[in-house]
Design a protein around this motif. Structure first.
Motif, PDB file in Angstrom:
ATOM      1  N   ALA A  82     -90.310 -73.167  52.666  1.00  0.00           N
ATOM      2  CA  ALA A  82     -90.957 -74.175  51.822  1.00  0.00           C
ATOM      3  C   ALA A  82     -91.955 -73.529  50.871  1.00  0.00           C
ATOM      4  CB  ALA A  82     -91.650 -75.205  52.693  1.00  0.00           C
ATOM      5  N   LYS A  83     -92.695 -72.583  51.390  1.00  0.00           N
ATOM      6  CA  LYS A  83     -93.722 -71.899  50.601  1.00  0.00           C
ATOM      7  C   LYS A  83     -93.100 -71.153  49.421  1.00  0.00           C
ATOM      8  CE  LYS A  83     -98.070 -70.749  50.722  1.00  0.00           C
ATOM      9  NZ  LYS A  83     -99.320 -71.051  51.371  1.00  0.00           N
ATOM     10  N   LEU A  84     -91.975 -70.503  49.660  1.00  0.00           N
ATOM     11  CA  LEU A  84     -91.329 -69.759  48.591  1.00  0.00           C
ATOM     12  C   LEU A  84     -90.706 -70.699  47.561  1.00  0.00           C
ATOM     13  CD1 LEU A  84     -91.975 -67.296  50.277  1.00  0.00           C
ATOM     14  CD2 LEU A  84     -89.691 -66.446  49.844  1.00  0.00           C
ATOM     15  N   ALA A  85     -90.225 -71.821  48.038  1.00  0.00           N
ATOM     16  CA  ALA A  85     -89.657 -72.803  47.112  1.00  0.00           C
ATOM     17  C   ALA A  85     -90.756 -73.344  46.199  1.00  0.00           C
ATOM     18  CB  ALA A  85     -89.004 -73.940  47.886  1.00  0.00           C
ATOM     19  N   GLU A  86     -91.939 -73.504  46.759  1.00  0.00           N
ATOM     20  CA  GLU A  86     -93.090 -73.963  45.983  1.00  0.00           C
ATOM     21  C   GLU A  86     -93.482 -72.945  44.914  1.00  0.00           C
ATOM     22  OE1 GLU A  86     -96.959 -74.519  48.131  1.00  0.00           O
ATOM     23  OE2 GLU A  86     -95.644 -75.840  49.306  1.00  0.00           O
ATOM     24  N   ALA A  87     -93.429 -71.671  45.292  1.00  0.00           N
ATOM     25  CA  ALA A  87     -93.904 -70.624  44.397  1.00  0.00           C
ATOM     26  C   ALA A  87     -93.005 -70.477  43.164  1.00  0.00           C
ATOM     27  CB  ALA A  87     -94.012 -69.290  45.138  1.00  0.00           C
ATOM     28  N   ARG A  88     -91.730 -70.659  43.335  1.00  0.00           N
ATOM     29  CA  ARG A  88     -90.762 -70.510  42.244  1.00  0.00           C
ATOM     30  C   ARG A  88     -89.566 -71.394  42.522  1.00  0.00           C
ATOM     31  NH1 ARG A  88     -91.424 -67.640  37.303  1.00  0.00           N
ATOM     32  NH2 ARG A  88     -93.457 -66.724  37.641  1.00  0.00           N
ATOM     33  N   SER A  89     -89.061 -72.058  41.523  1.00  0.00           N
ATOM     34  CA  SER A  89     -88.013 -73.029  41.813  1.00  0.00           C
ATOM     35  C   SER A  89     -86.690 -72.386  42.225  1.00  0.00           C
ATOM     36  CB  SER A  89     -87.792 -73.930  40.616  1.00  0.00           C
ATOM     37  OG  SER A  89     -87.460 -73.133  39.518  1.00  0.00           O
ATOM     38  N   TYR A  90     -86.484 -71.110  41.911  1.00  0.00           N
ATOM     39  CA  TYR A  90     -85.195 -70.521  42.303  1.00  0.00           C
ATOM     40  C   TYR A  90     -85.266 -69.755  43.618  1.00  0.00           C
ATOM     41  CZ  TYR A  90     -87.456 -67.537  38.828  1.00  0.00           C
ATOM     42  OH  TYR A  90     -88.367 -66.875  38.064  1.00  0.00           O
ATOM     43  N   ALA A  91     -86.280 -70.106  44.426  1.00  0.00           N
ATOM     44  CA  ALA A  91     -86.413 -69.431  45.721  1.00  0.00           C
ATOM     45  C   ALA A  91     -85.238 -69.699  46.651  1.00  0.00           C
ATOM     46  CB  ALA A  91     -87.700 -69.828  46.406  1.00  0.00           C
ATOM     47  N   GLU A  92     -84.474 -70.732  46.348  1.00  0.00           N
ATOM     48  CA  GLU A  92     -83.348 -71.042  47.240  1.00  0.00           C
ATOM     49  C   GLU A  92     -82.276 -69.956  47.212  1.00  0.00           C
ATOM     50  OE1 GLU A  92     -82.618 -73.112  43.339  1.00  0.00           O
ATOM     51  OE2 GLU A  92     -84.292 -72.817  44.695  1.00  0.00           O
ATOM     52  N   ARG A  93     -82.409 -69.014  46.296  1.00  0.00           N
ATOM     53  CA  ARG A  93     -81.499 -67.869  46.274  1.00  0.00           C
ATOM     54  C   ARG A  93     -81.689 -66.954  47.479  1.00  0.00           C
ATOM     55  NH1 ARG A  93     -78.763 -65.834  43.311  1.00  0.00           N
ATOM     56  NH2 ARG A  93     -77.957 -66.597  41.331  1.00  0.00           N
ATOM     57  N   PHE A  94     -82.810 -67.064  48.132  1.00  0.00           N
ATOM     58  CA  PHE A  94     -83.066 -66.147  49.234  1.00  0.00           C
ATOM     59  C   PHE A  94     -82.185 -66.422  50.431  1.00  0.00           C
ATOM     60  CE2 PHE A  94     -87.110 -65.679  47.003  1.00  0.00           C
ATOM     61  CZ  PHE A  94     -87.116 -64.302  46.910  1.00  0.00           C
ATOM     62  N   ARG A  95     -81.931 -65.362  51.173  1.00  0.00           N
ATOM     63  CA  ARG A  95     -81.224 -65.529  52.429  1.00  0.00           C
ATOM     64  C   ARG A  95     -82.285 -65.642  53.530  1.00  0.00           C
ATOM     65  NH1 ARG A  95     -78.921 -61.975  56.230  1.00  0.00           N
ATOM     66  NH2 ARG A  95     -79.348 -60.112  55.010  1.00  0.00           N
ATOM     67  N   PHE A  96     -82.603 -66.885  53.881  1.00  0.00           N
ATOM     68  CA  PHE A  96     -83.600 -67.116  54.922  1.00  0.00           C
ATOM     69  C   PHE A  96     -82.944 -66.974  56.283  1.00  0.00           C
ATOM     70  CE2 PHE A  96     -85.448 -69.582  51.362  1.00  0.00           C
ATOM     71  CZ  PHE A  96     -86.672 -68.929  51.294  1.00  0.00           C
ATOM     72  N   VAL A  97     -83.576 -66.216  57.142  1.00  0.00           N
ATOM     73  CA  VAL A  97     -83.015 -65.979  58.471  1.00  0.00           C
ATOM     74  C   VAL A  97     -84.044 -66.375  59.514  1.00  0.00           C
ATOM     75  CG1 VAL A  97     -82.119 -64.236  60.067  1.00  0.00           C
ATOM     76  CG2 VAL A  97     -81.602 -64.069  57.617  1.00  0.00           C
ATOM     77  N   GLU A  98     -83.695 -67.360  60.321  1.00  0.00           N
ATOM     78  CA  GLU A  98     -84.638 -67.789  61.345  1.00  0.00           C
ATOM     79  C   GLU A  98     -84.564 -66.859  62.551  1.00  0.00           C
ATOM     80  OE1 GLU A  98     -84.382 -71.867  62.601  1.00  0.00           O
ATOM     81  OE2 GLU A  98     -86.271 -71.656  63.733  1.00  0.00           O
ATOM     82  N   ILE A  99     -85.723 -66.377  62.955  1.00  0.00           N
ATOM     83  CA  ILE A  99     -85.787 -65.527  64.141  1.00  0.00           C
ATOM     84  C   ILE A  99     -86.384 -66.362  65.271  1.00  0.00           C
ATOM     85  CG2 ILE A  99     -86.718 -63.382  65.111  1.00  0.00           C
ATOM     86  CD1 ILE A  99     -84.694 -62.986  62.844  1.00  0.00           C
ATOM     87  N   GLY A 100     -85.661 -66.439  66.373  1.00  0.00           N
ATOM     88  CA  GLY A 100     -86.120 -67.293  67.467  1.00  0.00           C
ATOM     89  C   GLY A 100     -86.297 -66.536  68.765  1.00  0.00           C
TER      90      GLY A 100
END
Ligand SMILES: Nc1ncnc2c1ncn2[C@@H]1O[C@H](COP(=O)(O)OP(=O)(O)O)[C@@H](O)[C@H]1O
Ligand SMILES: [Mg+2]
Length: 394
Positions: free
Chosen positions: A217-235
């Motif tokens: 969410a934070k990265l999406a806020e910072a720049r609108s094209y943040a959805e390009r990132f490959r977010f990987v949840e570590i659990g």
């Protein structure tokens, strides 16, 4: 058990004796490196998850992969104090110079591309206030490149001037940002837009990150094209992985767990790597025998480990909260896993969700809680709710 052979590593960012359950991420890391070397597009991961799941350790392992492949790598860390922009820039500059010195060809064999890359790294560093750097790089700084003082412009110039040299050497440049949710907004937004350009142009530049669950969410806020990132949840580790994380390091030292001891510790740890290390460490210390950790030792480790966790993880975070924030967290601790804001409003006898928003926002800023979705709150530290419940009212 002999303390000299205790294999466990409780502590933020400490490399564990066995990096259990991360094979897939490491494999994907190798893919990023080999694709980059072949000049095709690749997506570096942004890791996110609760505290103590092993994000920092994994990020370091990915950095080690890249360094081993000969890449220029730099690590920085976001800090809560938001006036950190200058400091971050200096750290970045210093890291770049060190990395460039280790990968650039010897002096006298420098191509034009490398001269240009090093020149801009030099001017970037000078502007950042890192002294003595131009001498160290033995190339004239590239005045007017990477030294405007605006991070968005400077980082872009820096990376674009480095690209031809990187391509010539078939390597990548990667910046590893830990606690990325706390990076100052100007640097964060600059890094994201460079990553975006790099992606468009298949430049061998990658931004790797790690941080709390609010990072996407934070990265999406910072720049609108943040959805390009490959977010990987570590659990948390799965039960059989947690068993391995306890048992294998001990086994290496000729020590084994009684099955009941292992069951107990796996359950109590919830599979959270930090808890595994703390309870494993305490079990080792508690066990008098030469080669066996018994159920009795495990029971002692649970008591001792819990108090270690209180001291190392929970107390300090709790004490950082104001009375109003503590009230909100106490109300949250009544729920398993996560809380509906509407329930919290009722529980605290308030009228509207807005009545909680000051405390909520500050706790998010302090990195103690996050909103997995709208109207829902959750602790960033596993088992924080248990801790609060066993604490007397204050
Ligand atoms: N995959 C793993 N297996 C076993 N222990 C781990 C693993 N990853 C991390 N640890 C241990 O967990 C603890 C927390 O790791 P860290 O990377 O600091 O977590 P985070 O950055 O998510 O808060 C450290 O003591 C580390 O040694
Ligand atoms: Mg960390």
């Amino acid at each position: 058990m002999d303390a000299a052979y205790n294999p466990y590593t409780p502590g933020a960012g400490k490399a564990p004796p066995a990096l259990v359950g991360r094979e897939e991420q490491l494999e994907e890391g190798r893919v990023v490196i080999s694709r980059t070397a072949r000049g095709v597009s690749a997506d570096a991961p942004i890791l996110y998850g609760l505290r103590g799941v092993g994000k920092t350790v994994l990020l370091k392992a990915l950095q080690a992969q890249a360094s081993t492949a000969g890449w220029m790598t730099v690590e920085i860390e976001g800090k809560q104090e938001s006036t950190e922009q200058d400091l971050t820039r200096r750290r970045l500059a210093r890291g770049l110079v060190t990395a460039a010195r280790s990968v650039a060809p010897r002096r006298g064999r420098l191509s034009d591309a490398w001269r240009r890359a090093l020149g801009t790294i030099g001017s970037f560093s000078l502007a950042a206030g890192a002294t003595g750097v131009e001498v160290t790089l033995e190339v004239q700084p590239n005045e007017g490149r990477g030294d405007s003082g605006d991070p968005a412009i400077d980082l872009e110039e820096l990376v674009s001037d480095a690209v031809p040299a990187l391509q010539e050497s078939h390597i990548g440049l990667a910046i590893f940002v830990d606690e990325i949710q706390d990076l100052d907004p100007a640097t964060l937004s600059a890094l994201i837009s460079v990553q975006h350009r790099a992606h468009q142009n298949t430049w061998p530049f990658h931004l790797y990150g790690a941080g709390l669950p609010n990072v996407p969410a934070k990265l999406a806020e910072a720049r609108s094209y943040a959805e390009r990132f490959r977010f990987v949840e570590i659990g948390a580790l799965r039960p059989e992985e947690a068993r391995a994380a306890f048992a294998e390091p001990a086994h290496q030292e000729g020590v084994h767990y009684e099955p009941a001891a292992l069951d107990r510790l796996v359950t109590v740890s919830g599979g959270y790597p930090y808890f595994v290390q703390v309870f494993g460490d305490q079990a080792w210390r508690a066990a008098p025998g030469p080669d066996t950790i018994t159920a009795e030792d495990a029971a002692a480790a649970v008591t001792l480990g819990t108090s270690v966790l209180d001291d190392s993880l929970f107390h300090s975070r709790w004490n950082r909260a104001t009375p109003a924030q503590k009230k909100l967290m106490r109300a949250m601790a009544e729920d398993p896993v996560q809380s509906q804001v509407s329930d919290l409003v009722a529980r605290l006898r308030r009228r509207r969700p807005g009545d909680l928003s000051v405390a909520r926002d500050e706790l998010i800023k302090k990195g103690l809680i996050f909103a997995p979705e709208r109207g829902v709150l959750r602790f960033t530290v596993p088992h924080m709710d248990d801790y609060i419940r066993r604490r007397p009212e204050d």
